[in-house]
Design a protein around this motif. Structure first.
Motif, short mmCIF file in Angstrom:
data_model
loop_
_atom_site.label_atom_id
_atom_site.label_comp_id
_atom_site.label_asym_id
_atom_site.label_seq_id
_atom_site.Cartn_x
_atom_site.Cartn_y
_atom_site.Cartn_z
N UNK A 202 94.45 64.72 108.14
CA UNK A 202 93.40 65.37 107.37
C UNK A 202 92.33 65.86 108.33
N UNK A 203 91.91 67.10 108.14
CA UNK A 203 90.78 67.64 108.91
C UNK A 203 89.54 67.52 108.02
N UNK A 204 88.73 66.52 108.32
CA UNK A 204 87.57 66.21 107.47
C UNK A 204 86.28 66.46 108.23
N UNK A 205 85.17 66.54 107.49
CA UNK A 205 83.87 66.74 108.13
C UNK A 205 83.47 65.48 108.89
N UNK A 206 82.63 65.65 109.89
CA UNK A 206 82.18 64.51 110.69
C UNK A 206 81.45 63.45 109.86
N UNK A 207 80.49 63.82 109.02
CA UNK A 207 79.75 62.79 108.29
C UNK A 207 80.61 61.94 107.36
N UNK A 208 81.62 62.55 106.75
CA UNK A 208 82.46 61.78 105.82
C UNK A 208 83.63 61.09 106.51
N UNK A 209 84.07 61.64 107.63
CA UNK A 209 85.23 61.08 108.31
C UNK A 209 84.92 59.99 109.31
N UNK A 210 83.85 60.16 110.08
CA UNK A 210 83.57 59.21 111.17
C UNK A 210 83.27 57.79 110.71
N UNK A 211 82.62 57.57 109.57
CA UNK A 211 82.41 56.18 109.14
C UNK A 211 83.71 55.40 109.00
N UNK A 212 84.79 56.06 108.54
CA UNK A 212 86.09 55.39 108.40
C UNK A 212 86.70 55.10 109.77
N UNK A 213 86.40 55.95 110.74
CA UNK A 213 86.89 55.73 112.10
C UNK A 213 86.15 54.56 112.73
N UNK A 214 84.85 54.55 112.59
CA UNK A 214 84.03 53.50 113.21
C UNK A 214 84.21 52.16 112.53
N UNK A 215 84.67 52.18 111.27
CA UNK A 215 84.99 50.94 110.56
C UNK A 215 86.41 50.46 110.86
N UNK A 216 87.16 51.25 111.63
CA UNK A 216 88.51 50.86 112.02
C UNK A 216 89.58 51.15 110.98
N UNK A 217 89.26 51.97 109.97
CA UNK A 217 90.25 52.25 108.92
C UNK A 217 91.10 53.49 109.21
N UNK A 218 90.59 54.37 110.08
CA UNK A 218 91.31 55.58 110.45
C UNK A 218 91.17 55.83 111.94
N UNK A 219 92.00 56.71 112.46
CA UNK A 219 91.95 57.09 113.87
C UNK A 219 91.61 58.58 113.96
N UNK A 220 90.65 58.92 114.81
CA UNK A 220 90.29 60.32 115.04
C UNK A 220 90.91 60.77 116.35
N UNK A 221 91.57 61.93 116.32
CA UNK A 221 92.24 62.43 117.52
C UNK A 221 91.45 63.51 118.25
N UNK A 222 90.62 64.23 117.52
CA UNK A 222 89.89 65.31 118.18
C UNK A 222 88.91 65.98 117.24
N UNK A 223 88.07 66.85 117.81
CA UNK A 223 87.07 67.58 117.06
C UNK A 223 87.43 69.07 117.08
N UNK A 224 87.04 69.79 116.04
CA UNK A 224 87.47 71.19 115.90
C UNK A 224 86.54 72.20 116.59
N UNK A 225 85.47 71.74 117.22
CA UNK A 225 84.61 72.65 117.98
C UNK A 225 85.21 72.87 119.36
N UNK A 226 84.81 73.96 120.02
CA UNK A 226 85.37 74.29 121.34
C UNK A 226 84.97 73.28 122.41
N UNK A 227 83.79 72.68 122.23
CA UNK A 227 83.31 71.67 123.17
C UNK A 227 83.10 70.35 122.45
N UNK A 228 82.93 69.30 123.20
CA UNK A 228 82.64 68.01 122.58
C UNK A 228 81.38 68.12 121.74
#
Length: 322
Positions: A202-228
């Motif tokens: 799923x390509x989700x927005x940062x505010x809604x997606x990152x809390x699940x990553x930081x809580x350990x429920x999902x894994x984030x592979x990358x960001x859709x902007x050209x730079x970090x």
């Protein structure tokens, strides 16, 4: 006689210029309506309310938010396009209203002819999310996994014709993979199925997606902007794996067509000054938005390039709206 006519024309031009300059000096003498073509409480609305206060200070006036949702932003955008070109009605447009919507369904306005571009004010990148049990820990590994399992993987979106679906389709096109689309009525409804592994990405927005990553429920592979992104600096850009890959939800200010150049300059300057304020930048970062500054010409050029990119994906992939 010709000399007399020439002098009259010059005098008329000088009067018009003086009148325009006087109007710009006096502006604003009443509240400015900022149309938000989406419901109250959403990302665009929250951005508008954050920006409007500081912009009002810079302009020496007040910006009043007017939510006019409906038809994917087309209703409010059309109202702005038909408003008087006096600077007292502005539109906070997005990728949906000017880069995607016109190619998904018929809208009652022309995105170029009916508006005056003022300023590009922000970008909201997304992140590529996968379940914790996914065998892929990098974007490259996920692409390789998809190529080994053609047609067996799927991706979730927030609905047909949305930026979430288009981002995934752009990813598929550049990666050369086949992945099945599963539309949901919003990414919030897709998250539980992503966590349990019923959907694969799923390509989700940062505010809604990152809390699940930081809580350990999902894994984030990358960001859709050209730079970090400064909002999640630990994530590499997908563009490191797929050169040129980029998908942002942009936000920008427009006026109706024919907005006087001096008023455009005044409003553009106020927006850029507001977005350069450290407190403002901090507030926007908490909304998952990276503030930007631009000239009107730079904004118009960016939108033209963005619209051309999404039109190509929409046509080639035969994407339709809900």
């Amino acid at each position: 006689m010709k000399r007399h006519q020439f002098l009259k024309a010059c005098a008329a031009a000088l009067c018009l210029a003086a009148s325009s300059a006087s109007m710009a000096q006096a502006f604003p003498t009443k509240p400015i309506r900022l149309i938000v073509p989406f419901p109250a409480g959403g990302a665009t609305d929250l951005f508008a309310r954050t920006l409007s206060q500081k912009m009002g200070e810079k302009l020496g006036g007040t910006l009043v938010i007017d939510n006019k949702p409906g038809a994917g932003g087309a209703i409010g955008s059309d109202m702005a396009a038909k408003a008087p070109a006096d600077g007292y009605t502005l539109l906070l447009a997005t990728t949906s209203t000017h880069s995607i919507g016109p190619f998904i369904s018929k809208v009652p306005y022309d995105t170029v002819r009916d508006f005056t571009p003022i300023a590009h004010v922000g970008d909201a990148p997304s992140i590529m999310l996968v379940p914790n049990n996914s065998p892929a820990k990098t974007v490259r590994e996920w692409i390789d996994h998809a190529k080994k399992n053609p047609g067996k993987l799927n991706y979730a979106s927030s609905g047909n014709g949305t930026i979430v679906q288009l981002t995934a389709e752009l990813f598929k096109a550049q990666a050369g993979i086949f992945v099945t689309h599963i539309p949901y009525k919003g990414t919030a409804l897709a998250i539980p199925d992503l966590i349990t592994g019923k959907v694969d990405v799923l390509f989700d927005s940062l505010p809604t997606g990152m809390p699940h990553v930081r809580d350990g429920r999902l894994r984030a592979l990358g960001v859709t902007s050209l730079k970090r992104s400064p909002l999640a600096p630990e994530l590499p850009p997908i563009a490191d794996t797929l050169p040129g890959f980029e998908s942002n939800t942009w936000f920008g200010l427009y006026g109706p067509k024919g907005l006087p150049v001096d008023l455009v300059a005044r409003i553009n300057t106020a927006a850029n000054q507001a977005l350069s304020d450290p407190e403002m930048r901090d507030k926007l970062s908490r909304l998952g938005i990276e503030p930007t500054t631009s000239t009107p010409a730079q904004f118009a050029s960016m939108v033209a390039e963005d619209a051309a990119k999404w039109k190509k994906i929409i046509v080639e992939r035969k994407i339709t709206g809900d």
